[in-house]
Design a protein around this motif. Structure first.
Motif, PDB file in Angstrom:
ATOM      1  N   LYS A  38       0.837  -1.316   0.051  1.00 13.02           N
ATOM      2  CA  LYS A  38      -0.053  -0.100   0.105  1.00 13.02           C
ATOM      3  C   LYS A  38       1.029   1.296   0.066  1.00 13.02           C
ATOM      4  O   LYS A  38       0.211   2.396  -0.193  1.00 13.02           O
ATOM      5  CB  LYS A  38      -0.802   0.296   1.181  1.00 13.02           C
ATOM      6  CG  LYS A  38      -2.041  -0.946   1.171  1.00 13.02           C
ATOM      7  CD  LYS A  38      -2.711  -1.416   2.525  1.00 13.02           C
ATOM      8  CE  LYS A  38      -3.973  -2.248   2.307  1.00 13.02           C
ATOM      9  NZ  LYS A  38      -4.741  -2.452   3.520  1.00 13.02           N
ATOM     10  N   PRO A 180     -11.189   2.960   0.475  1.00 14.60           N
ATOM     11  CA  PRO A 180     -10.129   2.314  -0.251  1.00 14.60           C
ATOM     12  C   PRO A 180      -8.866   1.927   0.618  1.00 14.60           C
ATOM     13  O   PRO A 180      -8.588   2.671   1.560  1.00 14.60           O
ATOM     14  CB  PRO A 180      -9.656   3.609  -1.255  1.00 14.60           C
ATOM     15  CG  PRO A 180     -10.696   4.495  -1.601  1.00 14.60           C
ATOM     16  CD  PRO A 180     -11.520   4.279  -0.287  1.00 14.60           C
ATOM     17  N   ARG A 181      -8.344   0.788   0.454  1.00 19.91           N
ATOM     18  CA  ARG A 181      -7.200   0.418   1.136  1.00 19.91           C
ATOM     19  C   ARG A 181      -7.591  -0.330   2.629  1.00 19.91           C
ATOM     20  O   ARG A 181      -6.744  -0.802   3.293  1.00 19.91           O
ATOM     21  CB  ARG A 181      -5.931   1.143   1.173  1.00 19.91           C
ATOM     22  CG  ARG A 181      -5.391   1.746   0.064  1.00 19.91           C
ATOM     23  CD  ARG A 181      -4.326   2.902   0.378  1.00 19.91           C
ATOM     24  NE  ARG A 181      -3.988   3.612  -0.817  1.00 19.91           N
ATOM     25  CZ  ARG A 181      -3.304   4.827  -0.737  1.00 19.91           C
ATOM     26  NH1 ARG A 181      -2.757   5.014   0.484  1.00 19.91           N
ATOM     27  NH2 ARG A 181      -3.138   5.701  -1.693  1.00 19.91           N
ATOM     28  N   LYS A 311     -16.877   5.528  -3.771  1.00 22.61           N
ATOM     29  CA  LYS A 311     -15.317   5.482  -4.020  1.00 22.61           C
ATOM     30  C   LYS A 311     -14.950   4.202  -3.530  1.00 22.61           C
ATOM     31  O   LYS A 311     -13.850   3.617  -4.053  1.00 22.61           O
ATOM     32  CB  LYS A 311     -14.718   6.736  -3.213  1.00 22.61           C
ATOM     33  CG  LYS A 311     -14.784   8.186  -3.977  1.00 22.61           C
ATOM     34  CD  LYS A 311     -14.332   9.330  -3.069  1.00 22.61           C
ATOM     35  CE  LYS A 311     -14.759  10.671  -3.581  1.00 22.61           C
ATOM     36  NZ  LYS A 311     -13.947  11.634  -2.846  1.00 22.61           N
ATOM     37  N   THR A 312     -15.448   3.637  -2.485  1.00 19.11           N
ATOM     38  CA  THR A 312     -15.090   2.296  -1.808  1.00 19.11           C
ATOM     39  C   THR A 312     -15.527   1.219  -3.025  1.00 19.11           C
ATOM     40  O   THR A 312     -14.477   0.340  -3.070  1.00 19.11           O
ATOM     41  CB  THR A 312     -15.429   2.349  -0.593  1.00 19.11           C
ATOM     42  OG1 THR A 312     -15.304   3.363   0.300  1.00 19.11           O
ATOM     43  CG2 THR A 312     -15.193   1.054   0.007  1.00 19.11           C
ATOM     44  N   ASP A 314     -15.891   1.293  -6.053  1.00 15.64           N
ATOM     45  CA  ASP A 314     -14.963   1.628  -7.095  1.00 15.64           C
ATOM     46  C   ASP A 314     -13.615   0.862  -7.028  1.00 15.64           C
ATOM     47  O   ASP A 314     -12.914   0.107  -7.994  1.00 15.64           O
ATOM     48  CB  ASP A 314     -14.790   2.999  -7.661  1.00 15.64           C
ATOM     49  CG  ASP A 314     -15.825   3.271  -8.338  1.00 15.64           C
ATOM     50  OD1 ASP A 314     -17.042   2.518  -8.697  1.00 15.64           O
ATOM     51  OD2 ASP A 314     -15.904   4.776  -8.556  1.00 15.64           O
ATOM     52  N   PHE A 315     -12.874   1.063  -5.678  1.00 16.36           N
ATOM     53  CA  PHE A 315     -11.794   0.685  -5.255  1.00 16.36           C
ATOM     54  C   PHE A 315     -11.749  -0.963  -5.184  1.00 16.36           C
ATOM     55  O   PHE A 315     -10.717  -1.503  -5.873  1.00 16.36           O
ATOM     56  CB  PHE A 315     -11.219   1.301  -4.084  1.00 16.36           C
ATOM     57  CG  PHE A 315     -10.098   0.490  -3.423  1.00 16.36           C
ATOM     58  CD1 PHE A 315      -8.785   0.845  -3.842  1.00 16.36           C
ATOM     59  CD2 PHE A 315     -10.103  -0.548  -2.631  1.00 16.36           C
ATOM     60  CE1 PHE A 315      -7.578   0.367  -3.215  1.00 16.36           C
ATOM     61  CE2 PHE A 315      -9.122  -1.108  -2.009  1.00 16.36           C
ATOM     62  CZ  PHE A 315      -7.706  -0.567  -2.329  1.00 16.36           C
ATOM     63  N   TYR A 316     -12.700  -1.412  -4.573  1.00 10.59           N
ATOM     64  CA  TYR A 316     -12.851  -2.894  -4.370  1.00 10.59           C
ATOM     65  C   TYR A 316     -13.037  -3.525  -5.739  1.00 10.59           C
ATOM     66  O   TYR A 316     -12.596  -4.816  -5.953  1.00 10.59           O
ATOM     67  CB  TYR A 316     -13.794  -3.327  -3.439  1.00 10.59           C
ATOM     68  CG  TYR A 316     -13.082  -3.108  -2.066  1.00 10.59           C
ATOM     69  CD1 TYR A 316     -12.052  -3.608  -1.479  1.00 10.59           C
ATOM     70  CD2 TYR A 316     -13.627  -2.061  -0.991  1.00 10.59           C
ATOM     71  CE1 TYR A 316     -11.536  -3.595  -0.171  1.00 10.59           C
ATOM     72  CE2 TYR A 316     -13.144  -1.783   0.335  1.00 10.59           C
ATOM     73  CZ  TYR A 316     -11.922  -2.809   0.611  1.00 10.59           C
ATOM     74  OH  TYR A 316     -11.458  -2.570   1.711  1.00 10.59           O
ATOM     75  N   ASP A 318     -11.942  -2.824  -8.499  1.00  9.03           N
ATOM     76  CA  ASP A 318     -10.880  -2.848  -9.491  1.00  9.03           C
ATOM     77  C   ASP A 318     -10.077  -3.755  -8.667  1.00  9.03           C
ATOM     78  O   ASP A 318      -9.064  -4.592  -9.409  1.00  9.03           O
ATOM     79  CB  ASP A 318      -9.948  -1.305  -9.270  1.00  9.03           C
ATOM     80  CG  ASP A 318     -10.622  -0.396 -10.233  1.00  9.03           C
ATOM     81  OD1 ASP A 318     -11.334  -0.866 -11.231  1.00  9.03           O
ATOM     82  OD2 ASP A 318     -10.536   0.609 -10.017  1.00  9.03           O
ATOM     83  N   TRP A 319      -9.873  -3.822  -7.146  1.00 10.55           N
ATOM     84  CA  TRP A 319      -8.952  -4.703  -6.484  1.00 10.55           C
ATOM     85  C   TRP A 319      -9.439  -6.259  -6.825  1.00 10.55           C
ATOM     86  O   TRP A 319      -8.346  -7.067  -6.823  1.00 10.55           O
ATOM     87  CB  TRP A 319      -9.402  -4.468  -5.053  1.00 10.55           C
ATOM     88  CG  TRP A 319      -8.446  -5.117  -3.965  1.00 10.55           C
ATOM     89  CD1 TRP A 319      -8.633  -6.531  -3.481  1.00 10.55           C
ATOM     90  CD2 TRP A 319      -7.581  -4.594  -3.090  1.00 10.55           C
ATOM     91  NE1 TRP A 319      -7.729  -6.848  -2.672  1.00 10.55           N
ATOM     92  CE2 TRP A 319      -6.959  -5.589  -2.280  1.00 10.55           C
ATOM     93  CE3 TRP A 319      -6.721  -3.423  -3.079  1.00 10.55           C
ATOM     94  CZ2 TRP A 319      -6.099  -5.541  -1.324  1.00 10.55           C
ATOM     95  CZ3 TRP A 319      -5.787  -3.319  -2.229  1.00 10.55           C
ATOM     96  CH2 TRP A 319      -5.363  -4.454  -1.628  1.00 10.55           C
TER      97      TRP A 319
END
Length: 322
Positions: A38, A180-181, A311-312, A314-316, A318-319
């Motif tokens: 990260k 995210p993260r 936003k969260t 979208d992040f997951y 992609d993850w």
């Protein structure tokens, strides 16, 4: 320019804190026993160092503290399932590791920014919680309270070190940071656990009846508060709630995730005892009084739950493709 040590600096909150500190021109050391995944994007700045080790390793910890002006102490075991299954590990890391760190910081004269928890007031029903709220806890035989007790004990140590050894400190009580993260899919807190189910097309399992409420704070808002509290002299010697004061039930959270992400998952309910066993106790409501942090450093959470969840998600998404 300050030289700042961030324990747990490669974690979810820590990685953003390191990033923001570097953006403000400081040198940063991240001490973490996990992967550097990260924070790898920070190596190219030339002002970032990653040390892969534990806060329990006194020799390593002492070397990093000696190099630092400020220590932002985020390292901890903060997974509710581990409170129940590994209470000794939780207490060792969160208490013994932290006391060792405070001793070293007091000897060096390094300011300590300590990540405490919104669980410190425990069962107290007088919400919203202000920073001076009474602690109302269950018995020590219930493992669930080892996390709250450990964090509160370190708060006591900080006030004592300031009184007797003039150690500068700031205490931060986080209220359900997400984004995210924040943990791998399916691990840690409620949103990553929900996200794994949603992305897999599975039903969302709510523990209990879903009426328990929390105040969810987007990670970028929370980390901006951490950096400002660390660098602003006006915050020294005080405890601050770091959170969004919008109260949201777990059922509403599940419904909002499904709506914002356009998922088709059903919602099912499961008793707490089937998930955590008999040594867990839930807190019905947890809401911060945020007047102090707003008045001292002029901070307040600005990201709405819907925008933060978008936003969260979208992040997951992609993850999950990686």
């Amino acid at each position: 320019m300050k030289r700042i040590l961030v324990t747990g600096g490669a974690g979810s909150i820590g990685s953003f804190v390191c990033e923001y500190l570097i953006d403000r021109g400081h040198e940063v050391i991240a001490l973490d026993n996990g992967s550097s995944r990260k924070v790898e994007h920070l190596f190219e700045t030339g002002r970032f160092k990653f040390v892969q080790d534990s806060i329990m390793n006194k020799d390593v910890l002492e070397r990093q503290v000696q190099r630092s002006d400020i220590v932002i102490h985020l390292a901890a075991i903060a997974d509710p399932k581990r409170y129940v299954t590994e209470p000794l590990n939780v207490l060792n890391i969160n208490v013994k590791g932290s006391i060792q760190l405070l001793e070293l910081c007091a000897a060096k004269g390094a300011k300590v920014i300590f990540a405490s928890t919104s669980e410190v007031p425990g069962r107290n029903t007088q919400v919203p919680f202000n920073e001076e709220a009474d602690r109302v806890l269950g018995p020590p035989s219930i493992n669930r309270w080892c996390y709250s007790t450990g964090k509160a004990l370190i708060e006591h140590f900080l006030y004592a070190y300031r009184q007797q050894e003039n150690l500068p400190f700031v205490i931060m009580r986080f209220f359900n940071v997400y984004g995210p993260r924040c943990d791998d899919l399916g691990q840690g807190r409620v949103i990553p656990i929900f996200m794994e189910k949603l992305l897999g097309g599975q039903p969302l399992t709510i523990h209990g009846d879903g009426k328990q409420t929390r105040c969810f704070t987007f990670i970028e808002d929370a980390c901006q508060a951490v950096v400002e509290l660390a660098l602003n002299p006006a915050a020294e010697g005080l405890c601050f709630n770091v959170g969004n004061d919008r109260e949201t039930s777990i059922l509403e959270l599940a419904q909002t995730l499904i709506k914002v992400g356009q998922f088709e998952s059903d919602i099912v309910f499961k008793p707490h005892v089937e998930v955590f066993g008999k040594s867990y106790e839930d807190i019905p409501r947890r809401i911060p009084d945020v007047r102090r942090i707003k008045s001292v450093i002029n901070w307040e959470a600005s990201t709405s739950l819907e925008d933060g969840l978008r936003k969260t998600i979208d992040f997951y998404r992609d993850w999950a493709k990686q």
